[in-house]
Enzyme design. Structure first.
Site, short mmCIF file in Angstrom:
data_model
loop_
_atom_site.label_atom_id
_atom_site.label_comp_id
_atom_site.label_asym_id
_atom_site.label_seq_id
_atom_site.Cartn_x
_atom_site.Cartn_y
_atom_site.Cartn_z
N ARG A 183 -6.35 1.48 -0.48
CA ARG A 183 -6.04 0.33 -1.29
C ARG A 183 -6.74 -0.90 -0.73
O ARG A 183 -6.76 -1.10 0.49
CB ARG A 183 -4.54 0.12 -1.30
CG ARG A 183 -4.08 -0.66 -2.49
CD ARG A 183 -2.65 -0.37 -2.74
NE ARG A 183 -1.84 -0.94 -1.64
CZ ARG A 183 -0.55 -1.12 -1.75
NH1 ARG A 183 0.07 -0.78 -2.83
NH2 ARG A 183 0.14 -1.61 -0.75
N LYS B 122 3.92 7.71 3.10
CA LYS B 122 2.78 8.00 2.24
C LYS B 122 2.04 9.24 2.74
O LYS B 122 1.65 9.32 3.90
CB LYS B 122 1.84 6.78 2.25
CG LYS B 122 0.63 6.95 1.37
CD LYS B 122 -0.11 5.63 1.21
CE LYS B 122 -1.50 5.91 0.65
NZ LYS B 122 -2.24 4.70 0.32
N ARG C 59 10.23 -4.25 -2.21
CA ARG C 59 10.78 -5.47 -1.64
C ARG C 59 11.65 -5.08 -0.45
O ARG C 59 12.47 -4.17 -0.54
CB ARG C 59 11.62 -6.20 -2.69
CG ARG C 59 12.01 -7.58 -2.24
CD ARG C 59 12.29 -8.47 -3.42
NE ARG C 59 13.19 -7.83 -4.38
CZ ARG C 59 13.58 -8.40 -5.50
NH1 ARG C 59 13.14 -9.59 -5.82
NH2 ARG C 59 14.39 -7.78 -6.31
#
Lengths: 153, 335
Positions: free
Chosen positions: B126, B191, B332
């Site tokens: 990313r 991940k 968040r």
């Protein structure tokens, strides 16, 4: 504003090859666009075919497209973003940009990447010519139909 | 030495067993000088491999390596996929498997080109974050495919690729894997990998898509910390951590991924995205979680409410639902 006047404006837009027309008359203003401007700002996909030629260029031929009077700097062919996404000027961070101002490009040359949903879309020049302006900023959001480059055929 | 300039160092095939090999035996087996062997060992170290050296015993890897094997990959392919393979290439090092396929001519429609690599010097995560994984530990696979014209749901292609990954992993007994919109593969709170799709094509003409997949297979010491430092905010998880007993055979995994990608690409071209949308929704990692979407200078905080029919992420904020198509989504932090 008189509805007949609006209808007249629509006809004018149809004939002109413009993408969008905005008229202000006193306190009233009307904006007519060939694209769906009533969509929410981040609406994912326009109803057009994905890689459709940008409507604003008319036939996308060498004939200079009509330029809105409000944008005197646009004297060449505008390459428009076919989608909402994030603009990248280089294949990867730290590598040279795809093109720089003054470059002579062939039709089909990669100009930039627009990323949406982690898909990197190579945006290609739809005309050959000289890149005279790069209008978007690296890493910044771009909207559907936003001008990315100006190419002087 | 720049790893990008490397051919597959032949010495790696010999050292892969994890046993000691003397410099002279290696030199003899490969018909090169001991100095050349030393050079290859240095090259392996530059890729992040731990090569032990002792004066009397020679060289050995700190543990045996199961290297990607093109024959075993091919053995895994279904007859349909095998018949459609125009290219299957296995590399030790390449800047990026996606870039390699993107630099070549597009395959003819119906045919598939695949490149797998042990190591990428320019792997993109990313926002250009590097994908870090030494040889023998991860899977870097890219597949090129041509559509005769752009599929209507083209932007959903990253999501379709995610469904292919889930399918391949399930087939190999790896469950509990989820997809974080748009392209992260998640498991056990971390991940496992990611997906990156490159698309190019002319207006109205054929369209070439290159689907790249990076997966952590073997745990790499220190990589979780490295990823956190890079700002990924998500710990790295290796597929082997999710499986009891012996680890995954990476060649089998690559074969399974190619099969599933092939199947999904054909289905996507023929029937579009609705085909796999329900599977995506069943494996939605973000659904119901508090998220922050960042796009340029704009941020939006809200609750992820699944994905729209066109693949956009739906975020609820201030009693409204916002469809999100571009931007970075982070969880968040709990208050």
């Amino acid at each position: 504003m008189d509805i007949r006047k609006v209808k007249k404006l629509i006809e004018l837009l149809e004939e002109s090859g413009l993408a969008e027309l905005e008229i202000t008359e006193g306190e009233e203003s009307v904006r007519i666009s060939r694209h769906m401007t009533n969509a929410p700002p981040q609406y994912p996909m326009p109803p057009q075919p994905y890689f459709a030629a940008p409507a604003a260029t008319g036939g996308a031929g060498p004939a200079p497209p009509a330029t809105p009077a409000a944008a005197p700097e646009a004297t060449g062919h505008k390459v428009l973003s076919p989608m909402v996404g994030t603009y990248y000027e280089a294949p990867a961070p730290g590598t040279p940009n795809f093109v720089k101002i003054g470059d002579q490009v062939q039709a089909g040359a990669t100009l930039c990447i627009i990323e949406a949903m982690k898909m990197m879309n190579q945006i290609e020049a739809d005309v050959a010519g000289k890149v005279v302006a790069a209008l978007a900023k690296n890493g910044e959001p771009v909207e559907f139909g936003q001008a990315l480059f100006i190419i002087e055929p | 030495m720049a790893p990008s300039a490397l051919a597959w160092p032949a010495v790696l095939d010999l050292l892969a067993d994890g046993q000691w090999h003397s410099g002279s035996a290696l030199g003899e087996a490969l018909a090169v000088s001991r100095a050349a062997i030393w050079k290859q060992v240095r090259a392996l170290r530059s890729l992040g491999l731990e090569v032990l050296a002792e004066r009397r015993r020679g060289y050995r890897l700190d543990r045996p390596l199961d290297l990607l094997n093109p024959v075993r990959i091919r053995d895994e392919l279904t007859p349909v996929t095998r018949a459609g393979m125009q290219l299957l290439e296995v590399l030790l090092v390449t800047p990026s498997t996606n870039a390699r396929l993107a630099a070549e001519p597009a395959p003819p429609p119906g045919q598939i080109r695949a490149v797998a690599a042990e190591y990428q010097t320019g792997g993109r995560g990313r926002r250009g974050r590097r994908w870090l994984s030494p040889p023998g530990h991860g899977v870097c696979l890219s597949v090129a495919w041509s559509f005769e014209s752009a599929p209507r749901d083209l932007p959903a292609l990253s999501l379709v690729a995610g469904v292919a990954v889930i399918g391949a992993l399930q087939q190999l007994g790896v469950g509990g894997v989820q997809l974080k919109w748009p392209n992260d593969v998640m498991a056990a709170g971390g991940k496992v990998g990611g997906i990156l799709v490159d698309v190019s094509g002319e207006s109205g003409g054929p369209l070439r898509a290159v689907v790249g997949i990076g997966l952590n297979v073997r745990p790499v010491p220190g990589i979780a910390t490295a990823l956190l430092l890079e700002g990924g905010h998500l710990p790295a998880v290796a597929l082997d951590d999710l499986l009891p007993g012996a680890g995954l055979d990476r060649s089998v995994l690559v074969g399974a991924l190619i099969n599933r990608l092939h199947e999904c690409l054909v289905g996507f071209g023929d029937r579009g995205w609705p085909d796999v949308l329900p599977v995506w929704r069943q494996n939605d990692y973000l659904a119901g979680r508090s998220v922050v979407v960042t796009r340029g200078a704009d941020t939006l905080s809200g609750i992820a409410r699944g994905i729209a029919d066109d693949g956009a992420l739906l975020v609820e904020a201030d009693g409204r639902i916002f469809p999100i198509v571009a931007g970075d989504v982070t969880l968040r932090a709990p208050l």
